[in-house]
Every structure is written in C-alpha cells, then in structure tokens.
Design a protein around this motif. Structure first.
Motif, PDB file in Angstrom:
ATOM      1  N   ALA A  48      46.097  41.429  38.570  1.00 55.56           N
ATOM      2  CA  ALA A  48      45.220  42.133  39.714  1.00 55.56           C
ATOM      3  C   ALA A  48      46.255  43.538  39.950  1.00 55.56           C
ATOM      4  CB  ALA A  48      45.176  41.596  41.150  1.00 55.56           C
ATOM      5  N   ILE A 247      42.584  45.954  45.938  1.00 56.51           N
ATOM      6  CA  ILE A 247      42.054  44.637  45.201  1.00 56.51           C
ATOM      7  C   ILE A 247      40.838  44.090  45.541  1.00 56.51           C
ATOM      8  CG2 ILE A 247      44.557  44.215  44.103  1.00 56.51           C
ATOM      9  CD1 ILE A 247      44.621  41.691  45.918  1.00 56.51           C
ATOM     10  N   ILE A 304      39.265  37.614  43.323  1.00 59.00           N
ATOM     11  CA  ILE A 304      40.096  38.940  43.229  1.00 59.00           C
ATOM     12  C   ILE A 304      40.014  39.117  41.542  1.00 59.00           C
ATOM     13  CG2 ILE A 304      42.576  39.325  43.250  1.00 59.00           C
ATOM     14  CD1 ILE A 304      42.986  37.763  45.705  1.00 59.00           C
ATOM     15  N   SER A 308      39.024  42.602  39.806  1.00 58.38           N
ATOM     16  CA  SER A 308      39.915  43.290  38.842  1.00 58.38           C
ATOM     17  C   SER A 308      39.358  43.757  37.600  1.00 58.38           C
ATOM     18  CB  SER A 308      41.132  42.517  38.564  1.00 58.38           C
ATOM     19  OG  SER A 308      42.214  43.090  37.991  1.00 58.38           O
TER      20      SER A 308
END
Length: 326
Positions: A48, A247, A304, A308
């Motif tokens: 990330a 993020i 996440i 990403s």
C-alpha cells in the motif's frame, strides 16, 4: 547453564525427558498461525506504500519480517514454558510436550532475532530494521516477561507488538513512518483487546489455572463484556480514519461499513448476555465473535490491497481529497 536457569519462572518439577526434535517442532515454535497474520499485515503495509518496491527486495523484506515474528514466538514459548504446561490450549506445544528443551528454544529465538533484524536492515533500511528489533523486544520483554503476568491490561498494552508489522512493511518500502502506517498500527492495536477478550470469555479456566491476570480472572466476565463493547465502539472511528488517508478508497469504505456493523452486533450480543445463558450454549456467541473478529481484520486489510491495486491501475484518484470530492 541448565535449561531451568534460562527462565527463572520455570522449575524442573514435573518436567519430561525431551525427545529428539524434528523440523515440525522447531516450526511450531514460530507460532505459524500468528506469523501468518504478521506476514499478511506487513505485506499490505509494503504494497500500500506509495513507493514501487523491487519484487526481490519486497519478498526478502517480508521473509525476514516473518522470521522476526517467528523469533518472537520462540522466545515467548521459552519464557512461558511453565504456564504452557498448565494450560490445556498450550500443553501440547514443543517445550511442555518435551520435544524441545527450553535452552534450544532460547538459542533458536535469539539466533533468528539477530538474523532477521540484520538482514532486513541490509535488504531495506535501518528504519524497518529498527522497528522489527523493537517489535521483538516489546513482545518478549515488555509483554511476555512483564505485562502478561502482572496486569489485566496485558493484552491492551501488549497488543502493540502485533500491531507493528504493517508499519514495518511500510517502512521497508518508504524508509519512513507516516500517518497511514500509524493508523494501520492503531487499527490492530484497538482491535486486539476485544478480539482476545472474546477468547478469554470461553477460555477463562485456562488463565485462572495458570495464574495469568486476564481481565476475566481479575475483574470477572461481566466487566470483560463491558470492555469488549467499549473497545469495539472505539474501534469504529479508528477504522474509518484510514478511509480519509491516501490509502483509503471505495473498497475500504464498503468493507468498513459492513465489517464494523457485524463486529458491533457481535459485541452488543456479548454485552447483553449473562453467564447462565452463555454457559447453557457453551459460549457459542463468544466463539462466533472471536471468529468474526479475525474476518474483520482480514477484510479491512484486503480492502486496503484492493484500493491500492485500483489506484495503481489509475482507476482511483491519488489522494483522499480527490476521492471524497472535497
């Protein structure tokens, strides 16, 4: 030096004659289930990060973060050998089962600690290596040797050890600490108490027999249920704070809404139960919440990763301001 002298809390009474250890026994010392969470969250932190990492460097970083996490587990088993012999959940581990001596576990853990920190520093940077070294120290010395047997807040403060991996992964990629990595740390830190207290509710006798001052033993199950609800309520704003960083993204926002609703419902159900009902159904609700808490953390970190990936494909704006349209 005898094995018993390595751990002043361990006596030789009732010890078993060690058998020849195999590869599986030394691997078990690394606490592979815990290590899998370390690897996953560290990988998310690394991927990330807003820096492209060479795949070989990235793989090397995750490998040595995993080894460092395993080293912590081995040293924890060395120190806790005496209470592991008492608790049903841990008495089959390599040391209490007599397959590995405490001295072997200690040497194994120290060697892996040194190797992991040095190699991570050489492969990435000193910030990541320093964070890994501090994580090992925190888990073994601050949590295992001090907090675990001293205070019912052991899992609250000690939970920091399990929260560092995404920060280490982020630092391995960027060489720095950021708001994003601190919030990933905070997410795991606040998640840890309700996760483990839900386990302690149906494993209370183990902690009682071992003399570990878990909240269920020192203050009772009613207080523990109250704490689970409070910490879960605190977890909600902490988890959503990540959505407002670089993020954050739609996947995380959707996962946050669904998973927080599920976790809150579980915490509420735990809070409103009395012990008579809990004992009658074998603590079914508590066991379900414990299992769902694992899905909660896994789901948020997967989200996440998804955001990403979308950002890397230029399907999302590069920052929280553009994403939220303000």
């Amino acid at each position: 030096m005898s094995d018993a002298s390595l751990n002043p809390s361990t006596t030789t009474a009732g010890s078993t004659q060690p058998q020849e250890a195999g590869f599986g026994d030394f691997f078990a010392l690394l606490k592979p289930r815990v290590m899998s969470l370390v690897v996953f969250t560290a990988l998310v932190g690394l991927l990330a990060a807003p820096v492209s990492v060479n795949p070989v460097v990235g793989f090397t970083a995750i490998l040595f973060i995993a080894i460092g996490g395993g080293a912590s587990g081995a040293l924890n088993m060395w120190w806790d050998a005496d209470i592991d012999r008492i608790m049903k959940r841990t008495k089959s581990r390599p040391i209490p089962a007599g397959r590995i001596t405490e001295g072997e576990a200690f040497g194994f853990g120290i060697a892996l600690s040194a190797i992991s920190v040095i190699m991570l520093g050489l492969a990435t940077n000193l910030v990541a290596a320093g964070l890994l070294a501090f994580t090992i120290f925190f888990y073994v010395v601050i949590y295992s040797m001090w907090l675990k047997r001293w205070t019912p807040q052991n899992i609250v403060i000690g939970g920091a050890a399990g929260a560092f991996p995404p920060m280490i992964g982020w630092a391995a990629a960027t060489g720095s600490i950021s708001v994003e990595s601190v919030l990933m740390f905070t997410l795991i830190f606040v998640w840890t108490p309700p996760h483990f207290w839900s386990l302690a509710l149906f494993m209370k006798s183990d902690y009682d027999e071992a003399g570990v001052p878990m909240l269920t033993s020192t203050h009772g199950r009613r207080v523990t249920r109250n704490h689970i609800l409070v910490y879960t309520l605190l977890l909600v704003p902490v988890s959503f704070a990540l959505a407002f960083t670089s993020i954050g993204g739609p996947a995380y926002l959707i996962a946050g809404v669904l998973l927080n609703a599920l976790f809150l419902r579980g915490a509420w159900n735990i809070w409103r139960r009395d012990e008579t009902a809990a004992e009658a159904d074998g603590y079914a609700t508590e066991k379900t919440v414990f299992k769902h808490s694992l899905y909660y953390l896994f789901g948020l970190f997967v989200a996440i990763l998804i955001d990403s990936a979308l950002r890397s494909a230029d399907l999302l704006a590069a920052g929280p301001i553009n994403f939220w349209g303000v």
